[in-house]
Structures are given as C-alpha cells and as structure tokens.
Design an enzyme around this catalytic site. Structure first.
Site, PDB file in Angstrom:
ATOM      1  N   LYS A 225       8.804   9.336  41.625  1.00 42.85           N
ATOM      2  CA  LYS A 225       7.986   9.972  40.403  1.00 42.85           C
ATOM      3  C   LYS A 225       8.231  11.344  40.283  1.00 42.85           C
ATOM      4  O   LYS A 225       7.834  12.068  41.191  1.00 42.85           O
ATOM      5  CB  LYS A 225       6.588   9.296  40.229  1.00 42.85           C
ATOM      6  CG  LYS A 225       5.729   9.766  38.937  1.00 42.85           C
ATOM      7  CD  LYS A 225       4.353   9.587  39.148  1.00 42.85           C
ATOM      8  CE  LYS A 225       3.706   9.783  37.877  1.00 42.85           C
ATOM      9  NZ  LYS A 225       2.192   9.405  37.669  1.00 42.85           N
TER      10      LYS A 225
ATOM     11  N   LYS B 113      10.526   6.684  38.006  1.00 47.86           N
ATOM     12  CA  LYS B 113       9.983   7.234  36.906  1.00 47.86           C
ATOM     13  C   LYS B 113      10.122   8.535  36.594  1.00 47.86           C
ATOM     14  O   LYS B 113       9.914   9.216  37.509  1.00 47.86           O
ATOM     15  CB  LYS B 113       8.411   6.981  36.848  1.00 47.86           C
ATOM     16  CG  LYS B 113       7.633   7.368  35.617  1.00 47.86           C
ATOM     17  CD  LYS B 113       6.134   7.177  35.809  1.00 47.86           C
ATOM     18  CE  LYS B 113       5.244   7.613  34.312  1.00 47.86           C
ATOM     19  NZ  LYS B 113       3.865   7.261  34.767  1.00 47.86           N
TER      20      LYS B 113
ATOM     21  N   SER C  36       6.717   7.578  28.049  1.00 52.20           N
ATOM     22  CA  SER C  36       6.138   7.843  26.761  1.00 52.20           C
ATOM     23  C   SER C  36       7.070   8.789  25.850  1.00 52.20           C
ATOM     24  O   SER C  36       7.429   8.817  24.821  1.00 52.20           O
ATOM     25  CB  SER C  36       4.905   8.465  26.813  1.00 52.20           C
ATOM     26  OG  SER C  36       4.590   9.572  27.558  1.00 52.20           O
TER      27      SER C  36
END
Length: 328
Positions: A199, A252, A278
């Site tokens: 991440k 991610k 997003s």
C-alpha cells in the site's frame, strides 16, 4: 500482391467481435470483482460523496439494498468501510460489538448467507479523531505495537459479526501475525486475511478520505505507507505478510502500480488483489462528465489492464455496473 507479402496476418483474428472474444488472452468476469461500500452511523438517508459521483455513504438499509444488487449482478465480494457517529483517540467504535460495521456485517450475513464473500476493512483511520491508522504516542507518532493490540481486537469483533475475510490496511509491521494469532485463539481459524501488503503513500486516495471521513488531522501517512519510488520493498512486504499467515495479498493503488501487480503475481503463490482506488474512479468520472472520454470503454480498459497485469481480484467502485455489463 508480391510473393514476399507475409503469410502470417495477425488481423485475421481481429476481424469480428466473436473472433476477438474467442482468442482473448485476458478475461474479466463478475466474480473477479469486489465492491467497496461505505456505511455511516446516524444518518437516515444515503449521502452522496461529491468527489465520487455515484458513490454513497449508506444507511444500514440502503447498504443492504446495494449489497443485494451487487450479488444479483454476480459481483464476487463486498468490502465494508464504516464511519462511526463518535470518534476518539483509540478508535473505540472499531471493535465495539454495536459498532456500525459489526451491525452491517450481521445484517448482510443474515441476508446473503454464503452467496457472497463479506470482507471488512480492518484499520483505525475511519474511527480515530486524529485520522491516523493507529494509536498515537505522546509525540504524535503512530505506536506500531500498541496499534497491533487494537487490530487484533477489531479482527475478533468482525469475525464474531460474521465476516469471511478481514483486510488489514494500516501497514503496521507484524499486523498479519497479530491478527492471525488473535483469530485462531478466539476460535475463528476459518476467517481469512486479505493483507494490504503493498500500500503506497499515494495522492490517489483523496476522494476516499472524503467518503470515509478519515483525512489525517496532521501530517500524513508516509511514515507507514510505502514510498511510491520503491519496488523491491513491495516484494519484501508481500513475502513478510505471507510468512505471517496472509491468505491473499493486495496492491493499492492499481493503475499506476501495474508493474508492482505483475511483480507480486510472479513472486507469490496466493491470490493477488488490486484496488482501483477513489482517485482513479474520480478522474474517469470527471473526464466523462465533460464529454472528453468514452466512459464505458475507459472503465473496461482500465479493469482489463489490472487483470492483464496479474490481479486475480479487482476492488472497484464500478463493480456492480461492470458485472451487469459483462453478464448482458
């Protein structure tokens, strides 16, 4: 026509849609997709998120409706993010049996049974008043080991509420081992762990922080999320999480880290997930609203690229829409 003209004509297999489908190397299926859902405590109507057109902060009732729609479309799983009515320094609502995610998990477990995979984000940023992913020291640093105790407790609370998979996203050292131990000791050995192993400290998370109301109140998360310039570190993180007991690993964001998705896929022997975050969603929706791009083609192209890079599972806010399109 000369004798030297190539005998091989690659265009033969591109001539019709049916031929292209027949020889496609990468296929996208509804069951490959996971739908992120936000559920907020204390609201009576679903709330739109300005920076993510079409995405909502759900009530428990509207969440159930959205979940049913996703399952009917064939979406493979749902991942829940909770926004509590009250936040504090230790994120007390995160492991409260009466917390919003635990209530939502019980709702969905009762409604959907084993027709889908229920996943819960396991972190503290949505629940803390400071917006960081863990417990803070007096100096304002995230205390890794104190945070692990909280993560372990949250995992057990989510398991008791009916979750199938917990997804620790805080990037704390040792988080998978702490969670696996806690789940096993509490009798939840069948609950799987999908680790946010890779991440990055990305600028693509901005709209999510609006949706989950979790922007840090000071500083940023670069001290515990990965540096976007690093790749070898990603392999180390993924292997560490597997050694600690992860059942899946996640990368991610997705689109700007497709090279990392491929490297992880080539390195590990468990399912690999990638999160189309997003910011990726918001950019496409914003450009489409201006008429600058073909929205549907862009959505399918981006998702196919994530699968082509090696992701077995794609988390995307378009999951229900795309699943319906694929089935149609």
């Amino acid at each position: 026509m000369t004798a030297q003209f190539p005998v091989v004509r690659s265009r033969r297999l591109r001539r019709t849609p049916a031929l292209r489908r027949l020889v496609a190397e990468t296929r996208l299926h509804p069951s490959d997709l996971v739908l992120p859902l936000f559920v907020k405590e204390g609201i009576t109507e679903p709330q739109p998120i300005a920076s993510m057109p079409g995405v909502l902060q759900h009530t428990r009732d509207s969440l159930r409706k959205a979940a049913h729609e996703a399952v009917e479309a064939g979406v493979g799983g749902l991942i829940l993010f909770g926004i509590p009515a009250v936040k504090d320094g230790r994120g007390s609502a995160a492991d409260d049996p009466a917390g919003i995610v635990q209530k939502a998990l019980r709702d969905l477990s009762a409604d959907l049974g084993d027709s889908t995979v229920l996943i819960a984000d396991l972190c503290l940023d949505e629940y803390t008043d400071h917006g960081h992913c863990g417990i803070l020291t007096n100096d304002g640093e995230v205390d890794n080991d104190a945070t692990l105790e909280r993560y372990a407790s949250i995992a057990v609370a989510q398991a008791a509420a009916g979750v199938d998979v917990v997804a620790p996203s805080g990037m704390m050292d040792g988080q998978v081992a702490a969670i696996r131990t806690a789940l096993d000791e509490a009798g939840y050995g069948n609950v799987a762990i999908m680790a946010y192993a890779v991440k990055y400290a990305s600028a693509f998370y901005g709209p999510f922080r609006d949706a989950a109301e979790c922007a840090p109140q000071f500083g940023d998360r670069s001290a515990y999320q990965q540096d976007p310039s690093n790749a070898e570190e990603s392999m180390r993180e993924a292997l560490l999480d597997l050694d600690e007991g992860a059942d899946f690993v996640m990368v991610k964001p997705a689109l700007t880290y497709l090279d990392i998705v491929r490297r992880v896929r080539d390195t590990v022997h468990v399912p690999v997930a990638a999160y189309q975050v997003s910011g990726e969603y918001a950019m496409v929706e914003a450009a489409a609203a201006q008429g600058w791009i073909d929205r549907e083609r862009i959505i399918m192209e981006t998702l196919t690229s994530v699968r082509r890079a090696g992701a077995d599972i794609v988390l995307t806010y378009w999951a229900t829409e795309v699943a319906r399109s694929l089935r149609d």
